[in-house]
Design a protein around this motif. Structure first.
Motif, PDB file in Angstrom:
ATOM      1  N   UNK A   1     -88.017 -28.134  22.862  1.00  0.00           N
ATOM      2  CA  UNK A   1     -86.801 -27.336  22.769  1.00  0.00           C
ATOM      3  C   UNK A   1     -86.066 -27.629  21.469  1.00  0.00           C
ATOM      4  N   UNK A   2     -85.994 -28.914  21.105  1.00  0.00           N
ATOM      5  CA  UNK A   2     -85.236 -29.244  19.898  1.00  0.00           C
ATOM      6  C   UNK A   2     -85.993 -28.781  18.647  1.00  0.00           C
ATOM      7  N   UNK A   3     -87.320 -28.775  18.714  1.00  0.00           N
ATOM      8  CA  UNK A   3     -88.091 -28.236  17.587  1.00  0.00           C
ATOM      9  C   UNK A   3     -87.816 -26.742  17.444  1.00  0.00           C
ATOM     10  N   UNK A   4     -87.859 -26.051  18.553  1.00  0.00           N
ATOM     11  CA  UNK A   4     -87.566 -24.615  18.554  1.00  0.00           C
ATOM     12  C   UNK A   4     -86.179 -24.363  17.959  1.00  0.00           C
ATOM     13  N   UNK A   5     -85.237 -25.191  18.367  1.00  0.00           N
ATOM     14  CA  UNK A   5     -83.868 -25.050  17.901  1.00  0.00           C
ATOM     15  C   UNK A   5     -83.778 -25.259  16.395  1.00  0.00           C
ATOM     16  N   UNK A   6     -84.481 -26.264  15.914  1.00  0.00           N
ATOM     17  CA  UNK A   6     -84.463 -26.528  14.472  1.00  0.00           C
ATOM     18  C   UNK A   6     -85.025 -25.347  13.701  1.00  0.00           C
ATOM     19  N   UNK A   7     -86.097 -24.775  14.207  1.00  0.00           N
ATOM     20  CA  UNK A   7     -86.704 -23.623  13.537  1.00  0.00           C
ATOM     21  C   UNK A   7     -85.717 -22.462  13.532  1.00  0.00           C
ATOM     22  N   UNK A   8     -85.087 -22.232  14.668  1.00  0.00           N
ATOM     23  CA  UNK A   8     -84.139 -21.122  14.758  1.00  0.00           C
ATOM     24  C   UNK A   8     -82.965 -21.345  13.819  1.00  0.00           C
ATOM     25  N   UNK A   9     -82.435 -22.561  13.805  1.00  0.00           N
ATOM     26  CA  UNK A   9     -81.293 -22.829  12.918  1.00  0.00           C
ATOM     27  C   UNK A   9     -81.707 -22.673  11.454  1.00  0.00           C
ATOM     28  N   UNK A  10     -82.916 -23.102  11.146  1.00  0.00           N
ATOM     29  CA  UNK A  10     -83.415 -22.943   9.783  1.00  0.00           C
ATOM     30  C   UNK A  10     -83.479 -21.457   9.417  1.00  0.00           C
ATOM     31  N   UNK A  11     -84.022 -20.670  10.331  1.00  0.00           N
ATOM     32  CA  UNK A  11     -84.136 -19.228  10.076  1.00  0.00           C
ATOM     33  C   UNK A  11     -82.764 -18.596   9.937  1.00  0.00           C
ATOM     34  N   UNK A  12     -81.829 -19.047  10.769  1.00  0.00           N
ATOM     35  CA  UNK A  12     -80.477 -18.489  10.692  1.00  0.00           C
ATOM     36  C   UNK A  12     -79.880 -18.794   9.326  1.00  0.00           C
ATOM     37  N   UNK A  13     -80.008 -20.044   8.892  1.00  0.00           N
ATOM     38  CA  UNK A  13     -79.422 -20.427   7.607  1.00  0.00           C
ATOM     39  C   UNK A  13     -80.120 -19.697   6.460  1.00  0.00           C
ATOM     40  N   UNK A  14     -81.418 -19.506   6.600  1.00  0.00           N
ATOM     41  CA  UNK A  14     -82.181 -18.811   5.560  1.00  0.00           C
ATOM     42  C   UNK A  14     -81.784 -17.338   5.460  1.00  0.00           C
ATOM     43  N   UNK A  15     -81.583 -16.701   6.603  1.00  0.00           N
ATOM     44  CA  UNK A  15     -81.394 -15.250   6.614  1.00  0.00           C
ATOM     45  C   UNK A  15     -79.946 -14.811   6.763  1.00  0.00           C
ATOM     46  N   UNK A  16     -79.101 -15.682   7.282  1.00  0.00           N
ATOM     47  CA  UNK A  16     -77.763 -15.213   7.655  1.00  0.00           C
ATOM     48  C   UNK A  16     -76.994 -14.699   6.450  1.00  0.00           C
ATOM     49  N   UNK A  17     -76.232 -13.657   6.684  1.00  0.00           N
ATOM     50  CA  UNK A  17     -75.325 -13.158   5.666  1.00  0.00           C
ATOM     51  C   UNK A  17     -75.990 -12.462   4.495  1.00  0.00           C
ATOM     52  N   UNK A  18     -77.296 -12.305   4.526  1.00  0.00           N
ATOM     53  CA  UNK A  18     -77.958 -11.601   3.442  1.00  0.00           C
ATOM     54  C   UNK A  18     -78.375 -10.225   3.933  1.00  0.00           C
ATOM     55  N   UNK A  19     -78.198  -9.239   3.091  1.00  0.00           N
ATOM     56  CA  UNK A  19     -78.554  -7.860   3.419  1.00  0.00           C
ATOM     57  C   UNK A  19     -79.311  -7.298   2.228  1.00  0.00           C
ATOM     58  N   UNK A  20     -80.619  -7.534   2.191  1.00  0.00           N
ATOM     59  CA  UNK A  20     -81.396  -7.183   0.995  1.00  0.00           C
ATOM     60  C   UNK A  20     -81.288  -5.715   0.608  1.00  0.00           C
ATOM     61  N   UNK A  21     -80.987  -4.869   1.569  1.00  0.00           N
ATOM     62  CA  UNK A  21     -80.972  -3.438   1.270  1.00  0.00           C
ATOM     63  C   UNK A  21     -79.569  -2.906   0.997  1.00  0.00           C
ATOM     64  N   UNK A  22     -78.573  -3.799   0.963  1.00  0.00           N
ATOM     65  CA  UNK A  22     -77.196  -3.347   0.764  1.00  0.00           C
ATOM     66  C   UNK A  22     -76.883  -3.257  -0.716  1.00  0.00           C
ATOM     67  N   UNK A  23     -76.743  -2.033  -1.187  1.00  0.00           N
ATOM     68  CA  UNK A  23     -76.421  -1.828  -2.593  1.00  0.00           C
ATOM     69  C   UNK A  23     -74.928  -1.697  -2.808  1.00  0.00           C
ATOM     70  N   UNK A  24     -74.162  -1.794  -1.729  1.00  0.00           N
ATOM     71  CA  UNK A  24     -72.701  -1.801  -1.810  1.00  0.00           C
ATOM     72  C   UNK A  24     -72.151  -0.636  -2.609  1.00  0.00           C
TER      73      UNK A  24
END
Ligand SMILES: *[C@@H]1O[C@H](CO)[C@@H](O)[C@H](O)[C@H]1NC(C)=O
Length: 163
Positions: free
Chosen positions: A2-25
Motif C-alpha cells: 500500500x505504501x509503495x502504491x501511495x509513493x507512486x501515486x504521490x510521485x505521479x501527482x507531483x509530476x503531473x499536477x498543475x500542468x496543462x500541456x495543451x493550454x495555450x492561454x
C-alpha cells in the motif's frame, strides 16, 4: 504494498499536477480548447450539477453545497470533458464509492463549504485528465490533520489537503 502504491501515486501527482500541456492561454473569451483545465471535473446527477477539482488519481474536491444528494451511487463524474453538449473523445467517467462532507459545513452560512468525492476506481493521467497542485508545505504551528480529512484516506493525502 500500500505504501509503495501511495509513493507512486504521490510521485505521479507531483509530476503531473498543475500542468496543462495543451493550454495555450488564449486571452479574449473563446471556448477553452480541450486540455486547458485538465483537473476540471463535471459532477452529474441526471445532468451537470457542479464542477469539481481532481486532486489525486481518485479524489475530487468540490463544494459541500454541491452535494444535493449525499449518496455516492447517485452520481456520475466526467473527467476530461470538453463540452456538456457534444462528443467528448478525451473523457472518462467514474461512479463514486464515497462522499465526505465537512462535518462543520453550515448550509446557512456556507462555512466549511467543502466536500470530497472518492472515485470508484482511479483514473490514469493524460493530457486531458490530471490533478491540480495542492500546497505541499507543512502545516503551520504544528496543527494536526483534522480527523475528518484523515477519515478521507491516507495521512499523506490529508497532509497535502490540509496544508
Ligand atoms: C449555522 O449557523 C447559524 C448561525 O450561527 C446557526 O444558527 C445554525 O444553527 C447553524 N446550522 C447548522 C446546521 O449548524
Amino acid at each position: 504494498l500500500w505504501s509503495f502504491y501511495l509513493e507512486v501515486v504521490l510521485y505521479l501527482i507531483i509530476l503531473y499536477c498543475g500542468t496543462a500541456p495543451l493550454n495555450t492561454r488564449i486571452v479574449g473569451g473563446d471556448n477553452a480548447p480541450a486540455g486547458s483545465w485538465p483537473w476540471q471535473v463535471s459532477l452529474h446527477l441526471s445532468s451537470h450539477v457542479c464542477g469539481g477539482t481532481l486532486i489525486s488519481d481518485q479524489w475530487v474536491m468540490t463544494a459541500a453545497h454541491c452535494i444535493l444528494i449525499n449518496s455516492p451511487s447517485a452520481w456520475t463524474l466526467y473527467l476530461g470533458r470538453e463540452t456538456q453538449s457534444g462528443p467528448n473523445v478525451n473523457e472518462v467517467s467514474r461512479t463514486l464509492s464515497q462522499i465526505i462532507i465537512h462535518p462543520d459545513y453550515n448550509n446557512t452560512l456556507f462555512n466549511n463549504d467543502i466536500a470530497l468525492m472518492r472515485l470508484s476506481s482511479p483514473v490514469s493521467f493524460t493530457n486531458f485528465i490530471r490533478p491540480v497542485c495542492l500546497q505541499t508545505g507543512r502545516p503551520l504551528y504544528g496543527i494536526l490533520c483534522p480527523d475528518w480529512i484523515k477519515l478521507a484516506g491516507t495521512p499523506e493525502i490529508c497532509f497535502l489537503l490540509y496544508c
